[in-house]
Design an enzyme around this catalytic site. Sequence first.
Site, mmCIF file in Angstrom:
data_model
loop_
_atom_site.group_PDB
_atom_site.id
_atom_site.type_symbol
_atom_site.label_atom_id
_atom_site.label_comp_id
_atom_site.label_asym_id
_atom_site.label_seq_id
_atom_site.Cartn_x
_atom_site.Cartn_y
_atom_site.Cartn_z
ATOM 1 C CG ASP A 151 27.848 64.638 -25.704
ATOM 2 O OD1 ASP A 151 27.631 65.741 -25.149
ATOM 3 O OD2 ASP A 151 28.095 63.598 -25.074
ATOM 4 C CB SER A 152 24.881 69.592 -26.145
ATOM 5 O OG SER A 152 25.977 70.336 -26.648
ATOM 6 C CG ASP A 183 31.583 66.544 -25.702
ATOM 7 O OD1 ASP A 183 32.555 66.686 -24.932
ATOM 8 O OD2 ASP A 183 30.477 67.058 -25.491
ATOM 9 C CE LYS A 213 33.056 68.443 -22.885
ATOM 10 N NZ LYS A 213 32.111 67.458 -22.252
ATOM 11 C CD GLU A 262 29.404 63.334 -20.191
ATOM 12 O OE1 GLU A 262 28.830 62.467 -19.493
ATOM 13 O OE2 GLU A 262 28.791 64.103 -20.958
ATOM 14 C CD GLU A 303 26.762 69.853 -17.702
ATOM 15 O OE1 GLU A 303 25.590 70.026 -18.094
ATOM 16 O OE2 GLU A 303 27.602 69.192 -18.341
#
Length: 285
Positions: free
Chosen positions: A62-63, A101, A131, A133, A200
């Site tokens: 999602d970066s 993501d 993925k 978070e 991270e």
Amino acid sequence: MSHVTMDTGTSRANPTPAPMKRLTVPAIRNRKGKEPIVMLTAYTTRMAQLLDPHCDVLLVGDSLGQVIYGLPSTLPVTLDMMIAHGAAVVRGSWHSVVIVDMPFGSYEASPERAFNSAARVLAETGAAGVKLEGGQAMAPVVEFLTKRGIPVMGHVGLTPQAVNALGGYGARGRSNAEHASILDDARAIADAGAFGIVAEGVVETLANEITAAVSVPVIGIGASAQCDGQVLVAEDMLGLFDRTARFVKRYDDLAGRISAAVETYAADVRSRAFPGAEQVYAARD
């Protein structure tokens, strides 16, 4: 590894690789403690083609909010954006496991919401997994998804989607309490069935503890060389941005090389040196 050739007769870059079976989620899961896992972000078909032969995992992060769209954070990224770029990366790869993501707001509310979002991602992209978070609070979501056939990679430590709650992008785990909490997060996500975990922006000692504490591969980013693998944003390590995090190692200066090439092109256009005889079509006799 088999060499990838480009069939330029059908498109600018259509890969026609020698037959090779794509890596699988279980294969990545079984790399714990073995050869380090190579992982980079990819958002487009062409970049996927270039990165794929060298990587084990391609992460459609999602970066892309910042890297592709110039957004101030990952928070405005939508599920539709992730799906569009995820499908592009799958089309451009044939070797790596592709993980997408889950964007902010697409999974936190409930396991059912997460399943609906993840099912769309897998169905519409062809990716191998998702993925998400979060730590202990997200463990029930991870368990719900994995028990229903959706491979999940976890993400603990500095979680960019929670930047407002964390108060910034600084390294995590410096205090004893935070150190213990993040370690518990990793254990909870692994116990819930995640096949791997991204750690991270955590202090090195904590990254080493996480790697030793869980039975699944831990992929570091700003963590430790002792993790089971590493991931970076490809555009960062290629030197496409002026500012990057401390943990990024630049392996090239593509920004400088692109600028120089465009400067030469602009000069050729203004001097009418381009196009030359090789780039124009002669009239028929």
